[in-house]
Design a protein around this motif. Structure first.
Motif: not given
Length: 351
Positions: A172-182, A339-349
């Motif tokens: 079980v992992d998160s989508d490291n590739f897509a997260g970094a790309r985002a 299983i690969i779980l999705p990641t999400e970019l959280v934008c802050r200051a």
């Protein structure tokens, strides 16, 4: 203090036989009811449950587990030093998720560290005695022998973060590739061009995938990857400081940094401020994990959120399914979940 609870013969703990006698059924019927077998009528089940309540009978789970060749326990194995475990929120979030998944089960949880050769040898001896029903492996390095040992011992195991794309264990992992790309695509959209990255240890497959995502985002935007903007580190705060100092020395013109973890981003921030660089005016900063560290930094850190608690839950659910699977381990390799779980970019200051 007097207790009105009925006692077994001799005043001791009520036995299975006494429950059977009270309910007017055989010992095997009582055992089936207690173990949840559907092969019992509703009337018989009610009689047994009433007898259990009247006598205050408590099933001997240890004996049941022994009869089933089970220990009713699983181990979370962290092949890292204890200092890293307690310094990084990632690990506590994984344990939180594991605890949630086990809350409605009878499974006990064993947490153990295997950061050195001696610890790994001791753990190998413990596992060879089959003292747990399954293992959750967290933060595994490419050359770690423990996953292969578990396969040899035919102990069900789930790994958090594969060792490679060909990982044979359930994972079980998160989508490291897509997260970094985002993250890098976000920095490019903000007008940053000299974007550096601080990697985690590249013998960890997740760190490799984050570096791959960084490279892919730059290539997609038509920029070549300048290796002087890549600094290898180790996921620690001190490592983040060292890598940031190295990057500033090599490329003082850098205008953004993507760090492979929030902890490394915190170390990088200290060095940037010490060098008089304003965040985000002079240098934009993005991390990975979206831990509490990201929210409490000044300025708050833009970060890639990976569902770490959920990862712990899913890992545990997969492991419990593996433990219940009666098929030999060798026949399950091709059907093991990955299983690969999705990641999400959280934008802050900070960016």
């Amino acid at each position: 203090m007097r207790s009105d609870r009925p006692k077994g013969r001799g005043g001791g703990r009520p036995t299975l036989e006494e429950v059977a006698a009270r309910a007017g059924v055989g010992r095997g019927t009582v055992s089936r009811v207690i173990n949840g077998s559907p092969r019992v009528s509703a009337r018989t089940r009610a009689a047994v449950e009433e007898a259990v309540a009247e006598l205050g009978y408590v099933p001997n789970t240890a004996a049941r587990a022994l009869a089933a060749n089970r220990t009713d326990s699983i181990a979370v194995v962290v092949p890292e030093p204890e200092s890293r475990f307690f310094a990084e929120p990632y690990f506590s979030d994984i344990i939180h998720g594991v605890g949630r998944a086990l809350a409605d089960t009878d499974m006990q949880l064993l947490l153990t560290f295997a950061g050195g050769d001696r610890e790994r040898q001791r753990l190998a001896q413990y596992l060879s005695a089959h003292r747990v029903d399954g293992v959750l492996l967290v933060s595994v390095h490419a050359d770690d022998p423990l996953p292969d040992l578990l396969r040899q011992l035919e102990i069900p195991a789930v790994i958090s973060g594969r060792r490679s794309a060909e990982e044979p264990l359930a994972s079980v992992d998160s989508d490291n590739f897509a997260g970094a790309r985002a993250a890098v695509t976000h920095l490019l959209a903000r007008g940053r061009r000299a974007i550096a990255t601080i990697t985690g240890r590249l013998d960890v497959y997740g760190a490799q995938r984050r570096l791959d995502g960084y490279r892919d985002a730059l290539a997609e935007a038509g920029y070549g990857v300048d290796e002087s903007l890549v600094a290898r580190s180790d996921f620690t705060e001190d490592g983040g400081r060292r890598a940031m100092a190295e990057l500033l020395d090599r490329r003082p013109d850098l205008d953004a940094v993507f760090a492979g973890s929030d902890v490394m981003a915190a170390g990088a921030r200290q060095v940037l401020r010490g060098a008089g660089r304003r965040i985000p005016d002079d240098v934009a900063l993005v991390g990975f994990d979206d831990s509490a560290i990201a929210r409490h930094m000044d300025p708050p850190l833009t970060s890639v959120r990976q569902p770490i608690v959920r990862m712990g839950q899913v890992m545990t659910d997969v492991l419990l399914t593996e433990i219940a699977d009666p098929r030999p381990t060798a026949t399950r390799d091709l059907s093991r979940p990955r299983i690969i779980l999705p990641t999400e970019l959280v934008c802050r200051a900070s960016s």
